[in-house]
Scaffold this motif. Structure first.
Motif, PDB file in Angstrom:
ATOM      1  N   ASP A 130      -3.666   5.584  -0.353  1.00 16.60           N
ATOM      2  CA  ASP A 130      -4.055   6.202   0.909  1.00 16.60           C
ATOM      3  C   ASP A 130      -4.759   5.181   1.798  1.00 16.60           C
ATOM      4  OD1 ASP A 130      -4.514   8.905   2.399  1.00 16.60           O
ATOM      5  OD2 ASP A 130      -6.468   7.899   2.413  1.00 16.60           O
ATOM      6  N   ARG A 131      -4.353   5.123   3.070  1.00 20.37           N
ATOM      7  CA  ARG A 131      -4.922   4.120   3.970  1.00 20.37           C
ATOM      8  C   ARG A 131      -6.412   4.332   4.186  1.00 20.37           C
ATOM      9  NH1 ARG A 131      -1.619   4.498   7.841  1.00 20.37           N
ATOM     10  NH2 ARG A 131      -0.461   2.543   7.664  1.00 20.37           N
ATOM     11  N   ARG A 170       0.821  -1.201   0.000  1.00 15.46           N
ATOM     12  CA  ARG A 170       0.000   0.000   0.000  1.00 15.46           C
ATOM     13  C   ARG A 170       0.860   1.258   0.000  1.00 15.46           C
ATOM     14  NH1 ARG A 170      -0.960   3.826   3.091  1.00 15.46           N
ATOM     15  NH2 ARG A 170       0.284   2.910   4.772  1.00 15.46           N
ATOM     16  N   ALA A 171       1.870   1.274   0.882  1.00 17.33           N
ATOM     17  CA  ALA A 171       2.713   2.461   0.998  1.00 17.33           C
ATOM     18  C   ALA A 171       3.577   2.667  -0.240  1.00 17.33           C
ATOM     19  CB  ALA A 171       3.599   2.342   2.243  1.00 17.33           C
ATOM     20  N   ILE A 172       4.159   1.596  -0.753  1.00 14.76           N
ATOM     21  CA  ILE A 172       5.041   1.699  -1.917  1.00 14.76           C
ATOM     22  C   ILE A 172       4.284   2.194  -3.135  1.00 14.76           C
ATOM     23  CG2 ILE A 172       6.396   0.331  -3.567  1.00 14.76           C
ATOM     24  CD1 ILE A 172       7.228  -1.424  -1.154  1.00 14.76           C
ATOM     25  N   ASN A 173       3.028   1.771  -3.244  1.00 14.38           N
ATOM     26  CA  ASN A 173       2.227   2.166  -4.400  1.00 14.38           C
ATOM     27  C   ASN A 173       1.364   3.398  -4.121  1.00 14.38           C
ATOM     28  OD1 ASN A 173       2.538  -0.090  -6.621  1.00 14.38           O
ATOM     29  ND2 ASN A 173       2.472  -1.146  -4.653  1.00 14.38           N
ATOM     30  N   ASP A 174       1.662   4.093  -3.012  1.00 18.60           N
ATOM     31  CA  ASP A 174       1.033   5.373  -2.683  1.00 18.60           C
ATOM     32  C   ASP A 174      -0.494   5.274  -2.637  1.00 18.60           C
ATOM     33  OD1 ASP A 174       1.149   8.028  -1.948  1.00 18.60           O
ATOM     34  OD2 ASP A 174       0.991   8.775  -4.005  1.00 18.60           O
TER      35      ASP A 174
END
Length: 224
Positions: free
Chosen positions: A91-92, A85-89
């Motif tokens: 949003d949580r 999730r973070a690497i591919n930007d």
């Protein structure tokens, strides 16, 4: 999981990932990494089918796993998902909102765990905390009653005290009634305060002391 059981990665790929592709030629390394990427991307597609897979099947799938092993593997899965999730930007909160929508769309009689899940965005958590705090500070019916009795009792006693100074002869007879009533009302308010203190302060402290004497004493000492 035995190597003979199909998994996301092949036996060879798992071994090479464990050893960080040691002693593997660059060409083979790039080829294997490309295949692993393809398998991971394809594996993620399967979650569309598994999201509403019956609860019972998940229970049976992990019945041979110890609680400790299952917790460790799920923690690894959670970290992997968060990294993707973070690497591919992604949003949580957007992800959680989509998960909420997906959950409502796929709930069935065989998936009660979906309804039991607590999925909240940061804004929803903030609103929940604010509501809980507001509720915790909202006085109860007995708290409001005790406050009212204390105010009325003090007001009556103050009234009689002023009369005793201004018109002392009046308070010797019927004029003393407001003072007597005020004292009774004040006593009632103090009684409610005392009962609430026993219920919410003294009794929990006694139970905590009986359950864990050393821990309770240490906690009280740390608060001093």
């Amino acid at each position: 999981m035995a190597d003979r059981v199909s998994s996301l990665l092949t036996r060879t790929q798992r071994e090479r990932v464990r050893t960080d592709f040691a002693d593997v030629e660059q060409a083979k390394r790039r080829r294997d990494q490309r295949k692993i990427r393809s398998r991971v991307a394809a594996g993620v597609e399967d979650f569309e089918l598994l999201v509403d897979y019956p609860d019972r099947q998940f229970e049976l799938a992990f019945e041979d796993h110890s609680d400790e092993l299952l917790e460790a593997r799920l923690a690894d899965a959670y970290l992997t998902v968060e990294r993707c999730r973070a690497i591919n930007d992604v949003d949580r909160d957007d992800l959680l909102e989509r998960a909420q929508q997906r959950r409502r769309a796929v709930e069935t009689d065989e998936t009660p765990s979906l309804e039991a899940l607590s999925i909240q965005t940061s804004e929803q958590r903030r609103q929940r905390v604010a509501a809980d705090l507001a509720e915790s500070y909202r006085p109860s019916r007995w708290k409001r009653l005790s406050d009212a009795l204390l105010k009325i009792g003090l007001a009556l006693i103050a009234f009689v005290s002023v009369l005793a100074v201004i018109v002392p002869e009046f308070t010797n007879g019927f004029g003393s009634v407001p003072g007597i009533v005020g004292a009774g009302v004040l006593a009632g308010g103090l009684g409610i305060v005392g009962l609430r203190a026993v219920k919410y302060d003294l009794l929990p402290a006694v139970l905590a002391l009986a359950d864990d004497p050393a821990g309770t004493v240490q906690s009280a000492w740390n608060r001093l």
